[in-house]
Design an enzyme around this catalytic site. Structure first.
Site, short mmCIF file in Angstrom:
data_model
loop_
_atom_site.label_atom_id
_atom_site.label_comp_id
_atom_site.label_asym_id
_atom_site.label_seq_id
_atom_site.Cartn_x
_atom_site.Cartn_y
_atom_site.Cartn_z
N ASP A 1 -23.83 -29.05 22.99
CA ASP A 1 -24.62 -27.86 22.64
C ASP A 1 -24.82 -26.89 23.79
O ASP A 1 -25.68 -26.02 23.71
CB ASP A 1 -25.99 -28.30 22.11
CG ASP A 1 -26.80 -29.05 23.16
OD1 ASP A 1 -26.20 -29.63 24.07
OD2 ASP A 1 -28.04 -29.06 23.06
N GLU A 2 -24.01 -27.00 24.83
CA GLU A 2 -24.27 -26.20 26.03
C GLU A 2 -22.96 -25.85 26.71
O GLU A 2 -22.08 -26.71 26.85
CB GLU A 2 -25.18 -26.98 26.96
CG GLU A 2 -25.64 -26.24 28.19
CD GLU A 2 -26.55 -27.11 29.06
OE1 GLU A 2 -27.01 -26.59 30.09
OE2 GLU A 2 -26.77 -28.29 28.73
#
Length: 483
Positions: A105-106
């Site tokens: 998610d990053e």
């Protein structure tokens, strides 16, 4: 440092929990905690509603339940999250050839390399457009930070949370950093932060005031000099498109300590199989097999064996892990087991069977003293019966264990008559299901069934956005589908 804020950092908002809320209308706006649900599980992600009660990632699940007893507690659905992550990374790839994923998610993105931004206005426009595209594609929100360096872009995205965008203008670095905690600087963890605190250095301004010579005296040449440069806002680290994996591993934390030596060996074999599946999916092979054992007293042992060449053969990995297990004293019980492969390569030495049979390889070990239980096993295992079929022993899960794994809270199901739903809970031979879909406008109805009801079956997740992806992952040729 760049003259324009063309380094973008994207961080999805409470990713696992937000994905669960998006797929389950009855949980929207309510506290949701995702993680291992056994007594030794830990929190993977907490929704913002749960964070208001003090719940946060890496917290023991028992503590989270005490803080937020009315929250929804769900098991992770990693295939589902990976599918959504793939959509997000595809959008980032359209912005630039230089995308550096840090996790599901990053990621960092070099907008300058993509030719889409060369000043603050164009960078902000790209960031806002990206946020809108992520929402339209996945139904989820992400926060964006823009700056002239990776360090400040990440700090900016943290300030933007949730669902926002923050841009730091180049030239303002020192003023922005000065009042902040020294822990905000990359590479300053709890131990280094405590070391600096004892020296009277708690903010970034204190670091600058102390000077490079004093920092070198306290932390050593390399770390001290790097910390001083970062405190001045000097961060020239590039966005790296390919981040080589250093290792692949899996581990399980057990609800009840394992004492039976045969059961322990069977769990190691199972973990070795899972590890190889993950290794193959990543397109790698590896030379060093690692066994991790956390005992009843929290002491953690690791043992490793280095092969003569890289392998992704399950037989080789399993037999190496079994040999390593023979070097470990499990008297008193085992609370966690893990198997990993390091020394990764993108090719495989063809024939290692003879080597495995001969037990060739260098063996090394490391032992740690009592430590906190940070077990982040992907699944909690309960007790199960062990039976022998001919010369081969196999673990036979109990009916309770099978039901717990099949009907774990949060898992997707489909009923032949009532349609799609998800498991709210199970026990005493029954499973409770809420029937609703991501596009539902109101919470769905709840029904309870016998765990062996022929009309109820596990199912793949439904897409969060019509026409979007689900959590079903196709298997690579010759590779079994992972868990």
């Amino acid at each position: 440092m760049r003259a324009a804020p063309t380094i973008l950092h994207l961080d999805m908002d409470a990713f696992f929990a937000a994905a669960e809320q998006a797929s389950k209308p009855s949980l929207r706006g309510k506290p949701v905690v995702v993680g291992g649900l056994g007594p030794r599980g830990v929190v993977a992600t907490a929704s913002y509603e749960a964070r208001r009660f003090g719940v946060h990632s890496a917290m023991p699940m028992g503590q989270a339940r005490r803080l937020a007893p009315n929250a929804a507690y769900l098991v992770p659905r990693f295939a589902f999250y990976r599918a959504i992550s793939g959509q997000v990374m595809e959008l980032l790839g359209r912005l630039s050839p230089l995308v550096e994923p840090l996790s599901l998610d990053e990621a960092f993105v070099d907008l300058e390399a993509g030719g889409l931004a060369d000043d603050s206005a164009s960078a902000r426009a790209v960031g806002e457009r990206l946020r809108a595209e992520i929402l339209a594609t996945t139904g989820l929100t992400g926060s964006v930070g823009l700056a002239g360096s990776k360090m400040l872009a990440k700090i900016a995205s943290e300030e933007a949370k949730p669902d926002g965008l923050v841009l730091f203008e180049p030239g303002t670095e020192r003023a922005l950093l000065a009042p902040r905690s020294v822990r905000i600087i990359p590479g300053v963890g709890p131990a280094t932060g405590d070391h600096l605190r004892r020296a009277g250095i708690t903010t970034v301004a204190d670091v600058v005031e102390a000077g490079e010579d004093e920092l070198v005296r306290i932390l050593g040449r390399s770390h001290g000099a790097s910390l001083y440069r970062m405190a001045l806002g000097h961060d020239d680290r590039p966005v790296v498109a390919e981040r080589d994996a250093k290792s692949v591993s899996v581990e399980d934390t057990f609800d009840i300590d394992l004492h039976d030596r045969l059961r322990i060996r069977l769990e190691v074999e199972r973990l070795a199989e899972r590890c190889v599946e993950r290794l193959r999916r990543s397109g790698h092979s590896g030379r060093t097999i690692v066994l991790k054992v956390r005992r009843y007293d929290f002491s953690t042992l690791t043992r490793s064996e280095t092969l003569r060449g890289p392998t992704d053969d399950p037989l080789v990995v399993r037999e190496a892990a079994e040999r390593l297990l023979e070097l470990v004293d499990t008297t008193g019980g085992v609370r966690l087991l893990g198997v990993g492969v390091s020394g990764l390569a993108d090719y495989t030495q063809e024939d290692l069977f003879a080597q495995a049979e001969a037990g060739a390889g260098a063996v090394a070990g490391a032992e740690a003293g009592p430590a906190d239980d940070g077990g982040r096993g992907e699944a909690e295992a309960g007790g199960g019966a062990v039976t022998s079929v001919g010369p081969v022993a196999v673990a036979v899960p109990t009916a309770t264990e099978t039901a717990m794994r099949r009907w774990a809270p949060g898992n997707d199901v489909r009923h032949a008559v009532l349609g799609a739903g998800w498991v709210q809970g199970s026990g005493l031979g029954r499973v409770t299901v809420r029937f609703e879909e991501p596009g539902s406008t109101a919470p769905g109805r709840v029904r309870t069934f016998s765990v062996d009801d022929p009309d109820l079956e596990p199912a793949d997740p439904l897409p969060l956005v019509p026409g979007g992806v689900t959590g079903a992952e196709p298997a690579a040729p010759g590779v079994r589908t992972g868990e």
